[in-house]
Design a protein around this motif. Structure first.
Motif, PDB file in Angstrom:
ATOM      1  N   VAL A   1       5.440   0.572  -2.927  1.00 40.76           N
ATOM      2  CA  VAL A   1       5.447  -0.607  -3.789  1.00 40.76           C
ATOM      3  C   VAL A   1       4.899  -0.290  -5.179  1.00 40.76           C
ATOM      4  CG1 VAL A   1       4.573  -2.960  -4.032  1.00 40.76           C
ATOM      5  CG2 VAL A   1       5.284  -2.124  -1.801  1.00 40.76           C
ATOM      6  N   GLY A   2       3.893   0.563  -5.277  1.00 38.97           N
ATOM      7  CA  GLY A   2       3.338   0.930  -6.578  1.00 38.97           C
ATOM      8  C   GLY A   2       4.349   1.628  -7.466  1.00 38.97           C
ATOM      9  N   TYR A   3       5.188   2.460  -6.870  1.00 39.77           N
ATOM     10  CA  TYR A   3       6.234   3.130  -7.643  1.00 39.77           C
ATOM     11  C   TYR A   3       7.263   2.128  -8.151  1.00 39.77           C
ATOM     12  CZ  TYR A   3       4.415   7.524  -5.831  1.00 39.77           C
ATOM     13  OH  TYR A   3       3.610   8.583  -5.540  1.00 39.77           O
ATOM     14  N   ILE A   4       7.594   1.157  -7.325  1.00 39.61           N
ATOM     15  CA  ILE A   4       8.568   0.142  -7.731  1.00 39.61           C
ATOM     16  C   ILE A   4       8.008  -0.690  -8.880  1.00 39.61           C
ATOM     17  CG2 ILE A   4       9.793  -1.926  -6.971  1.00 39.61           C
ATOM     18  CD1 ILE A   4       9.942  -0.591  -4.182  1.00 39.61           C
TER      19      ILE A   4
ATOM     20  N   PHE B   1      -1.092   1.794 -10.834  1.00 38.27           N
ATOM     21  CA  PHE B   1      -0.175   1.478  -9.740  1.00 38.27           C
ATOM     22  C   PHE B   1       0.221   2.732  -8.959  1.00 38.27           C
ATOM     23  CE2 PHE B   1       1.340  -2.678 -11.695  1.00 38.27           C
ATOM     24  CZ  PHE B   1       0.698  -3.447 -10.737  1.00 38.27           C
ATOM     25  N   ILE B   2       0.506   3.804  -9.671  1.00 39.10           N
ATOM     26  CA  ILE B   2       0.931   5.028  -8.992  1.00 39.10           C
ATOM     27  C   ILE B   2      -0.219   5.622  -8.180  1.00 39.10           C
ATOM     28  CG2 ILE B   2       1.663   7.412  -9.394  1.00 39.10           C
ATOM     29  CD1 ILE B   2       3.400   6.324 -11.681  1.00 39.10           C
ATOM     30  N   LEU B   3      -1.423   5.637  -8.738  1.00 35.40           N
ATOM     31  CA  LEU B   3      -2.568   6.167  -7.989  1.00 35.40           C
ATOM     32  C   LEU B   3      -2.882   5.314  -6.763  1.00 35.40           C
ATOM     33  CD1 LEU B   3      -4.961   7.326 -10.836  1.00 35.40           C
ATOM     34  CD2 LEU B   3      -3.581   8.730  -9.300  1.00 35.40           C
ATOM     35  N   ALA B   4      -2.779   4.000  -6.908  1.00 32.14           N
ATOM     36  CA  ALA B   4      -3.003   3.127  -5.750  1.00 32.14           C
ATOM     37  C   ALA B   4      -1.915   3.332  -4.704  1.00 32.14           C
ATOM     38  CB  ALA B   4      -3.052   1.677  -6.190  1.00 32.14           C
ATOM     39  N   SER B   5      -0.705   3.552  -5.154  1.00 32.97           N
ATOM     40  CA  SER B   5       0.394   3.784  -4.232  1.00 32.97           C
ATOM     41  C   SER B   5       0.207   5.092  -3.469  1.00 32.97           C
ATOM     42  CB  SER B   5       1.720   3.802  -4.993  1.00 32.97           C
ATOM     43  OG  SER B   5       2.789   4.025  -4.136  1.00 32.97           O
ATOM     44  N   ILE B   6      -0.286   6.107  -4.142  1.00 35.05           N
ATOM     45  CA  ILE B   6      -0.556   7.378  -3.465  1.00 35.05           C
ATOM     46  C   ILE B   6      -1.710   7.206  -2.479  1.00 35.05           C
ATOM     47  CG2 ILE B   6      -1.447   9.715  -3.835  1.00 35.05           C
ATOM     48  CD1 ILE B   6       0.134   9.745  -6.464  1.00 35.05           C
TER      49      ILE B   6
END
Length: 70
Positions: A27-30, A16-21
């Protein structure tokens, strides 16, 4: 079994974090914070189960857990 769930939660968080970056979105961080909250709840439930098994049987062995099924 609980440890494997924790490893899966960490893997999903990294995804999620890599996709958010990559897409530059928050949203990935949330979602990763929500998953960390779920992982914390899981750990507390697992610890409560271990404490209850210890109080009931006086030890924490696999044989004691097998007695719960019957």
């Amino acid at each position: 079994m609980l440890i494997s769930l924790e490893v899966m939660f960490v893997a999903v968080n990294v995804g999620f974090i890599l996709a958010s970056i990559y897409i530059d979105d928050v949203v990935g961080y949330i979602f990763s914070l929500l998953i960390l909250t779920l992982a914390g709840i899981e750990v507390s439930v697992g610890l409560a189960l271990i404490i209850l098994i210890y109080r009931r049987y006086g030890n924490i062995h696999v044989q004691s857990i097998a007695k719960i099924k019957s």
